[in-house]
Design an enzyme around this catalytic site. Structure first.
Site, mmCIF file in Angstrom:
data_model
loop_
_atom_site.group_PDB
_atom_site.id
_atom_site.type_symbol
_atom_site.label_atom_id
_atom_site.label_comp_id
_atom_site.label_asym_id
_atom_site.label_seq_id
_atom_site.Cartn_x
_atom_site.Cartn_y
_atom_site.Cartn_z
ATOM 1 N N LYS A 186 0.817 -1.213 0.000
ATOM 2 C CA LYS A 186 0.000 0.000 0.000
ATOM 3 C C LYS A 186 0.861 1.278 0.000
ATOM 4 O O LYS A 186 2.074 1.200 0.109
ATOM 5 C CB LYS A 186 -0.974 -0.036 1.188
ATOM 6 C CG LYS A 186 -1.918 -1.259 1.139
ATOM 7 C CD LYS A 186 -3.125 -1.055 0.234
ATOM 8 C CE LYS A 186 -3.796 -2.297 -0.293
ATOM 9 N NZ LYS A 186 -4.533 -3.148 0.618
HETATM 10 C C1 PLP Z 1 -5.615 -4.191 0.951
HETATM 11 C C2 PLP Z 1 -7.086 -3.968 1.048
HETATM 12 C C3 PLP Z 1 -7.814 -4.297 2.201
HETATM 13 C C4 PLP Z 1 -7.238 -5.095 3.325
HETATM 14 O O1 PLP Z 1 -6.166 -4.483 3.929
HETATM 15 P P1 PLP Z 1 -5.340 -5.308 5.044
HETATM 16 O O2 PLP Z 1 -4.576 -4.239 5.755
HETATM 17 O O3 PLP Z 1 -4.467 -6.266 4.299
HETATM 18 O O4 PLP Z 1 -6.312 -5.990 5.921
HETATM 19 C C5 PLP Z 1 -9.150 -3.943 2.269
HETATM 20 N N1 PLP Z 1 -9.746 -3.315 1.247
HETATM 21 C C6 PLP Z 1 -9.099 -3.010 0.111
HETATM 22 C C7 PLP Z 1 -9.832 -2.290 -0.978
HETATM 23 C C8 PLP Z 1 -7.750 -3.347 -0.029
HETATM 24 O O5 PLP Z 1 -7.109 -3.097 -1.179
#
Ligand code: PLP
Length: 388
Positions: A186
């Site tokens: 991210k």
């Molecule tokens: C990555 C992601 C999540 C989950 O994030 P985590 O921190 O891995 O739990 C939820 N929603 C979207 C749209 C994502 O891309």
């Protein structure tokens, strides 16, 4: 013929510097291996960055979404509106609480519209989860109007949208709760981790409590001289707190975030310029009234102009030593949601997007040469498969 790269170019690589590494080492040396002073500092700085009263650090965005719905008392018999073009966890957390995820289609920008949400509201609806796809905010004025009209909370899935803005307001300052992800790919990362922001004091207290077993306030410092051995468990909470070594990463990632996003935007602009004459592609739609965080650069293939499908083009990129991905396999396609009765015909936009989308490599440490390689390889692949 574009040359095959010597080294593989992944879709995403985290940007971890010496600042993060020294801070993690300092956290380890401090003896605070679980939630401690660095988590408190990270929460404070994050809340200030997005312009929210409270930030609650958690183990993941998935945990943050789960806790948000739990804090809003979502439970059996309830419905929660979720766009189908998202990661599975946005919908899974609704099932974890025994409620029903009501999947809705998205629009041309891959975001859910206020009209689609309004059409899905029933007397059982308890919350709405807009997803800011790829880092571009949803149309928040319209969504807030629908939410207010029906007295429903907005729980924003801002996993892609840290640093994004809607009409000059940072994402994180708008919804009842907003949930961010610090997963390794991210825009900023703590390895695994997430943050919930809210302006609601009561909700913030409940979220904190739910993140640590349902213990009464500040139980995290019960082993320090300032803490007390006594606590009470007032509800059956979860174990979803963030640790200090994670926050050590987060503090420095946050300080670098605007620089990361500036570089992401530059790369996105280079892609857009590089692909401008390519007939077989549609480029990502951009709303000029919003600040895009550019988590993803997603192109769409014009499949009726090609003699292959999306998998064929991704194979070509792989042969050129370039990674690619698909965001997302729509939730309604997964077997567990098929068993709930969802049918592809009810999601025409998501289906059309799913067949044609490719996420290209995009991360701050990418070089301009890397970008040129991607443009050359994709353009070449499309030329090879073009049927006109
Ligand atoms: C990555 C992601 C999540 C989950 O994030 P985590 O921190 O891995 O739990 C939820 N929603 C979207 C749209 C994502 O891309």
């Amino acid at each position: 013929m574009s040359a095959r790269r010597e080294t593989f170019l992944p879709v995403s690589v985290p940007a971890i510097g010496e600042e993060e590494i020294s801070e993690v080492v300092a956290a380890l040396r401090s003896g605070w291996l679980t939630t401690g002073p660095r988590v408190k500092r990270f929460e404070g700085e994050f809340a200030a960055y997005v312009g929210a009263r409270h930030a609650v650090a958690v183990a993941s965005a998935t945990a943050g979404l789960h806790l948000s719905l739990a804090a809003l008392d979502v439970g059996p018999e309830d419905e929660v509106i979720v766009p189908t073009m998202t990661f599975c966890s946005t919908a899974n957390v609704v099932l974890h609480l025994g409620a029903r995820p009501v999947l809705v289609d998205v629009g041309d920008d891959s975001n859910v519209s206020a009209d689609a949400v309004a059409a899905a509201i029933t007397r059982r609806t308890r919350a709405i989860i807009p997803v800011h796809y790829a880092g571009q905010p949803c149309e928040m004025d319209a969504l807030r109007a629908v939410a207010t009209q029906h007295g429903l909370p907005l729980v924003e899935d801002a996993a892609h949208a840290v640093g994004a803005e809607y009409h000059g307001c940072r994402i994180g300052s708008l919804g009842n709760t907003t949930v961010f992800s610090f997963y390794a790919t991210k825009n900023m990362t703590t390895g695994e981790g997430g943050m919930i922001t809210t302006d609601d004091d009561g909700l913030a207290d409940r979220l904190r409590r739910l993140s640590l077993h349902g213990m009464t306030r500040d139980a995290w410092n019960r082993y320090t001289s300032a803490g007390s051995w006594y606590y009470e468990v007032v509800e059956a909470g979860y174990k979803a707190n963030m640790t200090d070594p994670q926050a050590a990463l987060g503090i420095h990632q946050l300080a670098k975030l605007d620089g990361f996003i500036a570089r992401r935007r530059e790369i996105a602009e280079r892609y857009t310029a590089g692909f401008s004459g390519v007939r077989e592609l549609s480029l990502p739609p951009v709303h000029p009234d919003r600040r895009h965080a550019w988590y993803l650069y997603v192109v769409r293939l014009k499949l009726d102009e090609l003699g292959t499908d999306r998998a064929g083009i991704i194979d070509e990129l792989r042969r050129a030593n370039i990674g690619a991905s698909v965001h997302f396999i729509p939730v309604h396609r997964h077997p567990v949601y098929q068993m709930l009765g969802y049918k592809a015909v009810d999601f025409p936009w998501a289906e059309a997007l799913y067949a044609s989308i490719i996420s290209l490599p995009l991360f701050p440490l990418m070089s301009n040469t890397d970008v040129t390689d991607v443009v050359a390889a994709l353009t070449e692949a499309l030329r090879r498969w073009s049927i006109s």
